[in-house]
Scaffold this active site. Structure first.
Site, PDB file in Angstrom:
ATOM      1  N   LYS A 171      -4.858 -11.054  -5.196  1.00  0.00           N
ATOM      2  CA  LYS A 171      -5.968 -11.516  -4.714  1.00  0.00           C
ATOM      3  C   LYS A 171      -7.076 -10.406  -5.146  1.00  0.00           C
ATOM      4  O   LYS A 171      -6.881  -9.092  -5.387  1.00  0.00           O
ATOM      5  CB  LYS A 171      -5.876 -11.150  -3.025  1.00  0.00           C
ATOM      6  CG  LYS A 171      -5.543  -9.703  -2.650  1.00  0.00           C
ATOM      7  CD  LYS A 171      -5.859  -9.618  -1.014  1.00  0.00           C
ATOM      8  CE  LYS A 171      -6.164  -8.189  -0.561  1.00  0.00           C
ATOM      9  NZ  LYS A 171      -6.997  -7.817   0.543  1.00  0.00           N
ATOM     10  N   LYS A 186     -10.337  -4.637  -2.626  1.00  0.00           N
ATOM     11  CA  LYS A 186     -11.225  -3.475  -2.698  1.00  0.00           C
ATOM     12  C   LYS A 186     -10.498  -2.303  -3.574  1.00  0.00           C
ATOM     13  O   LYS A 186     -11.293  -1.351  -3.935  1.00  0.00           O
ATOM     14  CB  LYS A 186     -11.615  -2.961  -1.264  1.00  0.00           C
ATOM     15  CG  LYS A 186     -12.570  -3.779  -0.643  1.00  0.00           C
ATOM     16  CD  LYS A 186     -13.017  -2.955   0.660  1.00  0.00           C
ATOM     17  CE  LYS A 186     -12.135  -3.063   1.554  1.00  0.00           C
ATOM     18  NZ  LYS A 186     -12.824  -2.326   2.911  1.00  0.00           N
ATOM     19  N   LYS A 233       0.649  -1.114  -0.014  1.00  0.00           N
ATOM     20  CA  LYS A 233       0.124   0.032  -0.072  1.00  0.00           C
ATOM     21  C   LYS A 233       1.027   1.340   0.143  1.00  0.00           C
ATOM     22  O   LYS A 233       0.514   2.355  -0.439  1.00  0.00           O
ATOM     23  CB  LYS A 233      -0.821  -0.063   0.998  1.00  0.00           C
ATOM     24  CG  LYS A 233      -1.962  -1.207   1.044  1.00  0.00           C
ATOM     25  CD  LYS A 233      -3.325  -1.078   1.792  1.00  0.00           C
ATOM     26  CE  LYS A 233      -4.299  -2.183   1.516  1.00  0.00           C
ATOM     27  NZ  LYS A 233      -5.319  -1.929   2.071  1.00  0.00           N
TER      28      LYS A 233
END
Ligand code: ATP
Ligand code: LTN
Length: 325
Positions: free
Chosen positions: A194, A197, A112
């Site tokens: 994966k 969101k 991130k």
């Protein structure tokens, strides 16, 4: 006494079927057997920039999603993280116990923070410490999570053990609950990653609030591997992932899923999978409209009160052991 569960999700982006199958589904299944605390972690959400209006709305939307998915506020405690200030307080204490080196090893920070630690926020870096605080405040036994959170739970255990060693027995050491199937639902577009969101490509995820048309299109466009037969095969991640979704939504065994599609092609399989997802989400999507703001507010306030009574007790013990107050 019942054993305790704690888990949470961030009120960011849109919840997808990976969040449901990897986490929420198990929260619902475990709530009868455990005393459960399910939190909307809005303080985690601000580790990346958020629009305040949107964040406030998404926080309430996520509470609705918990309830519509089957979390029963009569059985489980549902609350917003920022309503219980002890979460941020214990996070500070734990950040004085945590080491830079162990946080630097967290892969979510690397992902991130896009590898740019010069510009990444300090909150993003210390995110797992806040997560440890969430869990340890409730003397949690079990934490149902997807595979991506396993490393954070290991850090939580390390911090708890370190505190107990240095200041005396204080925290219960939590165990992860990672489901044997569904803990890592993959992107429909890039099955090496994966389902996420924060993925910029919405076609990679089936969102819980997608309409029938969108779901059918996304499944139709889902990438497939070489080979034509519909069976579980670790070396063909795309079909493996789609079949896993089918298996978990229908509750069939792996062998039954394979024999169900024996001799059928991808076209047939994808049409049936899309139909299964649409039918599964239909009652959920209807239920989500049921809770008005007043009722929701009541559930969340009651939840926060109950959570606070336990969290403040743990925090007091921590302060006492450390010679604070
Ligand atoms: P992002 O998808 O952007 O990485 P996140 O993992 O931070 O979001 P949360 O809403 O906080 O999303 O996660 C809620 C739960 O869903 C966590 O327990 C997480 O492990 C689980 N989860 C997230 N993605 C998946 C996935 N693809 N498969 C299975 N479980 C998942
Ligand atoms: N870090 C998690 C969300 C989260 C959580 C928690 C999960 C915050 N606090 C405590 C379990 C227990 C995530 O990003 N999915």
């Amino acid at each position: 006494m019942k054993k305790r569960i704690f888990s949470g999700a961030q009120p960011t982006g849109q919840l997808h079927i990976g969040n449901y199958l990897g986490a929420l589904k198990n929260w619902v299944a475990l709530q009868d057997e455990y005393e459960s605390f399910y939190c909307i972690v809005n303080l985690h959400a601000i580790t990346l920039p958020q629009d305040p209006k949107v964040l406030r709305q998404k926080t309430l939307d996520l509470a609705r999603i918990y309830l519509a998915a089957g979390i029963d506020p009569e059985k489980s405690t549902v609350f917003i993280q920022s309503d219980v200030p002890e979460h941020a307080e214990l996070a500070w204490i734990l950040s004085c116990i945590a080491r830079m080196g162990e946080l630097e090893r967290m892969t979510q920070f690397k992902d991130k923070g896009k590898g740019n630690s010069e510009r990444a926020g300090v909150g993003l870096f210390s995110y797992p410490v806040l997560m440890a605080s969430d869990i340890l405040l409730y003397q949690t036994d079990l934490v149902p999570i997807g595979k991506d959170q396993k490393q954070h739970l290991e850090l939580t255990r390390d911090l708890a053990e370190r505190f107990n060693r240095d200041f005396g027995e204080t925290f219960r050491i939590p165990e992860p609950f990672i489901p044997p199937v569904g803990a890592n639902i993959l992107s429909l577009q890039e099955p090496a990653k994966k389902m996420s969101k924060s993925d910029e490509n919405a076609n990679g995820s089936i969102f819980l609030l997608d309409d029938a048309d969108t779901i059918t299109k996304k499944i139709k466009r889902a990438v497939t591997d070489s080979g034509t037969d519909i069976r579980f095969d670790q070396s063909r991640p795309a079909i493996n992932n789609l079949l896993t979704i089918f298996q978990l939504l229908t509750g069939k065994s792996a062998a039954d899923c394979e024999s169900h599609f024996e001799g059928k092609g991808y076209g047939h399989f994808k049409a049936e999978l899309a139909e299964t997802i649409v039918e599964f989400l239909r009652p959920f999507q209807e239920k989500i409209k049921e809770y008005d703001e007043i009722e929701l507010d009541k559930i969340l306030k009651t939840g926060a009160q109950k959570a606070r009574s336990i969290a403040s007790e743990t925090l007091n013990t921590v302060y006492e052991k450390m010679g604070i107050n």
